[in-house]
Design a protein around this motif. Structure first.
Motif, PDB file in Angstrom:
ATOM      1  N   ALA A  41       5.128  31.919 -86.255  1.00 33.19           N
ATOM      2  CA  ALA A  41       4.072  32.936 -86.314  1.00 33.19           C
ATOM      3  C   ALA A  41       3.683  33.394 -84.912  1.00 33.19           C
ATOM      4  CB  ALA A  41       2.851  32.395 -87.062  1.00 33.19           C
ATOM      5  N   VAL A  42       3.579  32.460 -83.974  1.00 29.42           N
ATOM      6  CA  VAL A  42       3.244  32.832 -82.598  1.00 29.42           C
ATOM      7  C   VAL A  42       4.397  33.605 -81.971  1.00 29.42           C
ATOM      8  CG1 VAL A  42       2.704  31.953 -80.297  1.00 29.42           C
ATOM      9  CG2 VAL A  42       1.622  30.925 -82.299  1.00 29.42           C
ATOM     10  N   ALA A  43       5.620  33.123 -82.162  1.00 27.58           N
ATOM     11  CA  ALA A  43       6.790  33.784 -81.573  1.00 27.58           C
ATOM     12  C   ALA A  43       6.952  35.218 -82.071  1.00 27.58           C
ATOM     13  CB  ALA A  43       8.048  32.967 -81.864  1.00 27.58           C
ATOM     14  N   SER A  44       6.590  35.468 -83.331  1.00 26.91           N
ATOM     15  CA  SER A  44       6.746  36.808 -83.902  1.00 26.91           C
ATOM     16  C   SER A  44       5.555  37.727 -83.624  1.00 26.91           C
ATOM     17  CB  SER A  44       6.942  36.707 -85.420  1.00 26.91           C
ATOM     18  OG  SER A  44       5.727  36.320 -86.046  1.00 26.91           O
ATOM     19  N   GLY A  45       4.475  37.168 -83.077  1.00 26.22           N
ATOM     20  CA  GLY A  45       3.281  37.963 -82.818  1.00 26.22           C
ATOM     21  C   GLY A  45       2.322  38.020 -83.988  1.00 26.22           C
ATOM     22  N   GLN A  46       2.622  37.314 -85.067  1.00 25.59           N
ATOM     23  CA  GLN A  46       1.729  37.253 -86.228  1.00 25.59           C
ATOM     24  C   GLN A  46       0.449  36.496 -85.885  1.00 25.59           C
ATOM     25  OE1 GLN A  46       3.409  35.073 -89.502  1.00 25.59           O
ATOM     26  NE2 GLN A  46       1.574  35.203 -90.729  1.00 25.59           N
ATOM     27  N   CYS A  47       0.531  35.595 -84.918  1.00 24.91           N
ATOM     28  CA  CYS A  47      -0.592  34.754 -84.513  1.00 24.91           C
ATOM     29  C   CYS A  47      -0.644  34.758 -82.985  1.00 24.91           C
ATOM     30  CB  CYS A  47      -0.343  33.341 -85.044  1.00 24.91           C
ATOM     31  SG  CYS A  47      -1.646  32.176 -84.674  1.00 24.91           S
ATOM     32  N   ASP A  48      -1.853  34.911 -82.421  1.00 26.50           N
ATOM     33  CA  ASP A  48      -1.995  34.996 -80.961  1.00 26.50           C
ATOM     34  C   ASP A  48      -2.309  33.665 -80.289  1.00 26.50           C
ATOM     35  OD1 ASP A  48      -1.652  37.847 -80.809  1.00 26.50           O
ATOM     36  OD2 ASP A  48      -3.667  38.040 -81.624  1.00 26.50           O
ATOM     37  N   VAL A  49      -3.060  32.815 -80.948  1.00 20.80           N
ATOM     38  CA  VAL A  49      -3.481  31.534 -80.379  1.00 20.80           C
ATOM     39  C   VAL A  49      -3.225  30.451 -81.417  1.00 20.80           C
ATOM     40  CG1 VAL A  49      -5.438  30.184 -79.519  1.00 20.80           C
ATOM     41  CG2 VAL A  49      -5.276  32.621 -78.981  1.00 20.80           C
ATOM     42  N   ALA A  50      -2.658  29.337 -80.967  1.00 19.55           N
ATOM     43  CA  ALA A  50      -2.357  28.260 -81.912  1.00 19.55           C
ATOM     44  C   ALA A  50      -2.475  26.913 -81.214  1.00 19.55           C
ATOM     45  CB  ALA A  50      -0.948  28.425 -82.482  1.00 19.55           C
ATOM     46  N   PHE A  51      -2.676  25.893 -82.014  1.00 20.24           N
ATOM     47  CA  PHE A  51      -2.709  24.522 -81.535  1.00 20.24           C
ATOM     48  C   PHE A  51      -1.555  23.803 -82.220  1.00 20.24           C
ATOM     49  CE2 PHE A  51      -6.938  26.267 -81.480  1.00 20.24           C
ATOM     50  CZ  PHE A  51      -7.341  25.996 -80.185  1.00 20.24           C
ATOM     51  N   MET A  52      -0.606  23.304 -81.417  1.00 29.32           N
ATOM     52  CA  MET A  52       0.589  22.673 -81.985  1.00 29.32           C
ATOM     53  C   MET A  52       1.153  21.667 -80.996  1.00 29.32           C
ATOM     54  SD  MET A  52       3.471  25.648 -81.475  1.00 29.32           S
ATOM     55  CE  MET A  52       2.445  27.092 -81.553  1.00 29.32           C
ATOM     56  N   PRO A  53       2.007  20.785 -81.475  1.00 28.69           N
ATOM     57  CA  PRO A  53       2.665  19.846 -80.565  1.00 28.69           C
ATOM     58  C   PRO A  53       3.546  20.604 -79.572  1.00 28.69           C
ATOM     59  CG  PRO A  53       3.014  19.214 -82.864  1.00 28.69           C
ATOM     60  CD  PRO A  53       2.395  20.572 -82.863  1.00 28.69           C
ATOM     61  N   ARG A  54       3.609  20.095 -78.360  1.00 27.38           N
ATOM     62  CA  ARG A  54       4.441  20.718 -77.326  1.00 27.38           C
ATOM     63  C   ARG A  54       5.724  19.911 -77.194  1.00 27.38           C
ATOM     64  NH1 ARG A  54       2.203  22.707 -71.573  1.00 27.38           N
ATOM     65  NH2 ARG A  54       4.101  23.726 -70.851  1.00 27.38           N
ATOM     66  N   ASP A  55       6.849  20.607 -77.291  1.00 29.30           N
ATOM     67  CA  ASP A  55       8.145  19.976 -77.067  1.00 29.30           C
ATOM     68  C   ASP A  55       9.104  21.029 -76.519  1.00 29.30           C
ATOM     69  OD1 ASP A  55       9.286  21.448 -79.244  1.00 29.30           O
ATOM     70  OD2 ASP A  55       8.720  19.877 -80.637  1.00 29.30           O
ATOM     71  N   THR A  56      10.285  20.604 -76.110  1.00 29.19           N
ATOM     72  CA  THR A  56      11.220  21.523 -75.462  1.00 29.19           C
ATOM     73  C   THR A  56      11.698  22.630 -76.398  1.00 29.19           C
ATOM     74  OG1 THR A  56      13.035  19.990 -75.918  1.00 29.19           O
ATOM     75  CG2 THR A  56      12.018  19.852 -73.751  1.00 29.19           C
ATOM     76  N   THR A  57      11.828  22.342 -77.681  1.00 27.24           N
ATOM     77  CA  THR A  57      12.250  23.376 -78.635  1.00 27.24           C
ATOM     78  C   THR A  57      11.201  24.471 -78.723  1.00 27.24           C
ATOM     79  OG1 THR A  57      13.494  21.763 -79.930  1.00 27.24           O
ATOM     80  CG2 THR A  57      12.933  23.832 -81.021  1.00 27.24           C
ATOM     81  N   ARG A  58       9.948  24.095 -78.871  1.00 29.95           N
ATOM     82  CA  ARG A  58       8.870  25.102 -78.955  1.00 29.95           C
ATOM     83  C   ARG A  58       8.684  25.829 -77.630  1.00 29.95           C
ATOM     84  NH1 ARG A  58       6.941  20.850 -82.081  1.00 29.95           N
ATOM     85  NH2 ARG A  58       6.783  21.419 -84.257  1.00 29.95           N
ATOM     86  N   GLU A  59       8.863  25.112 -76.517  1.00 32.62           N
ATOM     87  CA  GLU A  59       8.726  25.757 -75.210  1.00 32.62           C
ATOM     88  C   GLU A  59       9.750  26.874 -75.031  1.00 32.62           C
ATOM     89  OE1 GLU A  59       8.986  22.358 -72.615  1.00 32.62           O
ATOM     90  OE2 GLU A  59       6.806  22.229 -72.448  1.00 32.62           O
TER      91      GLU A  59
END
Length: 69
Positions: A41-59
């Motif tokens: 959702a964040v990557a597509s612009g559907q969501c602007d702010v999110a709280f999620m685990p940080r890892d190399t895949t998401r980075e």
């Protein structure tokens, strides 16, 4: 926001409300079933702010700010 096993939001809506107040922007909370959906959702612009685990895949998909501790 993510839901726990009892379908209760696990992220802190009050943090989102504080961001909304500080930026003077509208707030629309969204609930996702898992952090992969949040990332998409964040990557597509559907969501602007999110709280999620940080890892190399998401980075590789989204930008992260400093951790909230």
């Amino acid at each position: 926001m993510l839901k726990d096993a009892k379908a209760q939001p696990t992220a802190s809506p009050w943090i989102c409300a504080g961001i909304r107040r500080a930026l003077k922007l509208p707030l629309e909370l969204q609930v996702f079933d898992n952090s992969g959906q949040v990332t998409d959702a964040v990557a597509s612009g559907q969501c602007d702010v999110a709280f999620m685990p940080r890892d190399t895949t998401r980075e590789g998909k989204v930008d992260f700010g400093p951790a909230i501790t």
